[in-house]
Design an enzyme around this catalytic site. Structure first.
Site, PDB file in Angstrom:
ATOM      1  N   MET A   1       0.989  -1.263   0.067  1.00  0.00           N
ATOM      2  CA  MET A   1       0.001   0.076  -0.075  1.00  0.00           C
ATOM      3  C   MET A   1       1.125   1.359  -0.064  1.00  0.00           C
ATOM      4  SD  MET A   1      -3.049   0.807   2.515  1.00  0.00           S
ATOM      5  CE  MET A   1      -4.114  -0.485   2.336  1.00  0.00           C
TER       6      MET A   1
ATOM      7  N   GLY B   1       5.221  -4.867   6.303  1.00  0.00           N
ATOM      8  CA  GLY B   1       4.779  -3.718   6.593  1.00  0.00           C
ATOM      9  C   GLY B   1       3.472  -3.646   6.094  1.00  0.00           C
ATOM     10  N   ASP B   2       2.948  -4.539   5.415  1.00  0.00           N
ATOM     11  CA  ASP B   2       1.663  -4.422   4.887  1.00  0.00           C
ATOM     12  C   ASP B   2       0.750  -5.833   4.802  1.00  0.00           C
ATOM     13  OD1 ASP B   2      -0.546  -3.125   3.845  1.00  0.00           O
ATOM     14  OD2 ASP B   2      -0.022  -2.915   1.897  1.00  0.00           O
ATOM     15  N   LEU B   3       0.859  -6.682   5.914  1.00  0.00           N
ATOM     16  CA  LEU B   3       0.219  -8.031   6.025  1.00  0.00           C
ATOM     17  C   LEU B   3      -1.164  -7.629   5.997  1.00  0.00           C
ATOM     18  CD1 LEU B   3       2.835 -10.137   7.938  1.00  0.00           C
ATOM     19  CD2 LEU B   3       2.180 -10.077   5.386  1.00  0.00           C
ATOM     20  N   ASN B   4      -1.859  -7.129   5.265  1.00  0.00           N
ATOM     21  CA  ASN B   4      -3.344  -6.852   5.409  1.00  0.00           C
ATOM     22  C   ASN B   4      -4.127  -7.947   4.869  1.00  0.00           C
ATOM     23  OD1 ASN B   4      -4.023  -6.213   2.633  1.00  0.00           O
ATOM     24  ND2 ASN B   4      -3.009  -4.348   2.752  1.00  0.00           N
TER      25      ASN B   4
END
Length: 377
Positions: A1, A229-232
């Site tokens: 992201m 940083g972006d384990l969504n």
């Protein structure tokens, strides 16, 4: 992201290729013939799901890829994109379900290209990555078992990157003022105007001030590592094994989008995972304990790290909501995708502050403690 360079959100040149141009790009750069493609959603890059083959279709069937065309601003940081790609290749070799690049005709992992050679001078970094099958976590009813697995994945990924990933480009992951690094929550002051004047803004301002006073002074006590940083919930893919429909057993089948990688701290990764796993949950305050238990099965947190967890989760909510609102002002045509998290994010952040740090932490830590003597349900 990712959202621009290390200085924060800004007006980016998001690629806008048509399918015909994208197919020509795949042929020109990678030497593959596209038989089918469709556009995939993206924050500020452009992605296509591609089915392609070398030469004619009769040469052996088509393979599936993701054509990733990076926005023009981030494309000016080739070392950073190389570090992200090399990390993906390293993780795949270590047994993690990560995509790997299909090499260009020149044998490189990426190429700087104009979208259409006959039009304009804007250059975009182009990669063709293996397509990973699976269902995004956002599309399933996440249970305790997969939340635990996601926590364990987050810790394992950071640990192996920090201990074993060595490449000259890794120094580019020291990203300073990168707006998505959790240490940079105070930078949101510059973009909070995008929220207007309402009760939500007041809560975000409270998060930022508490973050400055209670988290920033403690950063030196946290253990440093490389963060994904972006384990969504859209960047983790899962599939399910044969189990009862009432209680499916999931495994992670894909880890997507390494564009927010940077040096950070172990506790950042678990906080980010908790925040995003809360988004789709009908019982969001219960999520953190399961994710934390999985994470601590690999990397137990220190007392200082645990003490910052509530504000770190709140800080990630604030980052996501403020940056999405700011970026939606710049790209109103992409507003629906940009504000996916905001649909429930505001409600969850408000609930966290209404319930209070002490009660939320008690729920998380008691749930995590219950895993100490048993396997995840």
């Amino acid at each position: 992201m990712s959202s621009g360079n290390d200085c924060g959100p800004q007006t980016l040149s998001k690629p806008a290729l048509g399918e015909k141009e994208a197919a020509a790009l795949v042929d020109r750069v990678f030497g593959l013939k596209v038989s089918w493609m469709r556009s995939l959603p993206s924050y500020d890059d452009q992605n296509f799901h591609v089915r392609a083959s070398a030469g004619s279709a009769a040469a052996g069937g088509a393979a599936e890829y993701v054509l990733k065309i990076t926005n023009s601003e981030d494309s000016r940081q080739p070392d950073l994109i190389e570090a992200q790609t090399r990390a993906m290749m390293f993780l795949s070799a270590e047994g993690f379900p990560s995509a790997t690049p299909y090499l260009t005709k020149d044998g490189n992992i990426m190429a700087l290209e104009s979208g259409d050679p006959g039009r304009g001078s804007t250059k975009y970094m182009v990669r063709l990555l293996t397509y990973l099958p699976g269902t995004p976590v956002a599309k399933i009813a996440a249970n305790a078992q997969i939340l635990y697995e996601i926590g364990r994945l987050a810790a394992s990924l950071d640990k192996v990157l920090s201990e074993k990933f060595h490449h000259p480009s890794v120094k580019s992951l020291h990203r300073g003022q990168f707006i998505w690094n959790l240490a940079n929550v105070p930078l949101l002051d510059q973009y909070i105007y995008a929220l207007g004047q309402n009760k939500y803004r007041a809560v975000v301002e409270q998060v930022i001030e508490q973050f400055k006073g209670k988290v920033i002074p403690k950063l030196s006590t946290f253990r440093a590592c490389i963060n994904h940083g972006d384990l969504n919930d859209h960047n983790i893919l899962v599939d399910s094994s044969c189990a009862s429909p009432e209680n499916p057993q999931y495994r992670v089948s894909g880890i997507l989008d390494f564009s927010d990688m940077s040096y950070g701290y172990y506790v950042f990764e678990v906080a980010i995972a908790i925040m995003y796993m809360m988004i789709e949950s009908p019982d969001p305050l219960s999520v953190g304990g399961h994710v934390l238990a999985g994470f601590e099965s690999v990397v137990p947190l220190t007392a200082e790290e645990r003490g910052a967890l509530f504000l770190l989760v709140s800080g990630r909510f604030a980052q996501s909501l403020v940056i999405a609102a700011h970026t939606a002002l710049l790209y109103p045509e992409n507003k629906e995708y940009l504000t996916i998290t905001a649909k429930t994010g505001w409600k969850h952040l408000m609930t966290m502050f209404e319930v209070g740090q002490e009660a939320v932490e008690k729920a998380w830590f008691e749930t995590a403690q219950a895993y100490a003597h048993r396997a995840p349900a």
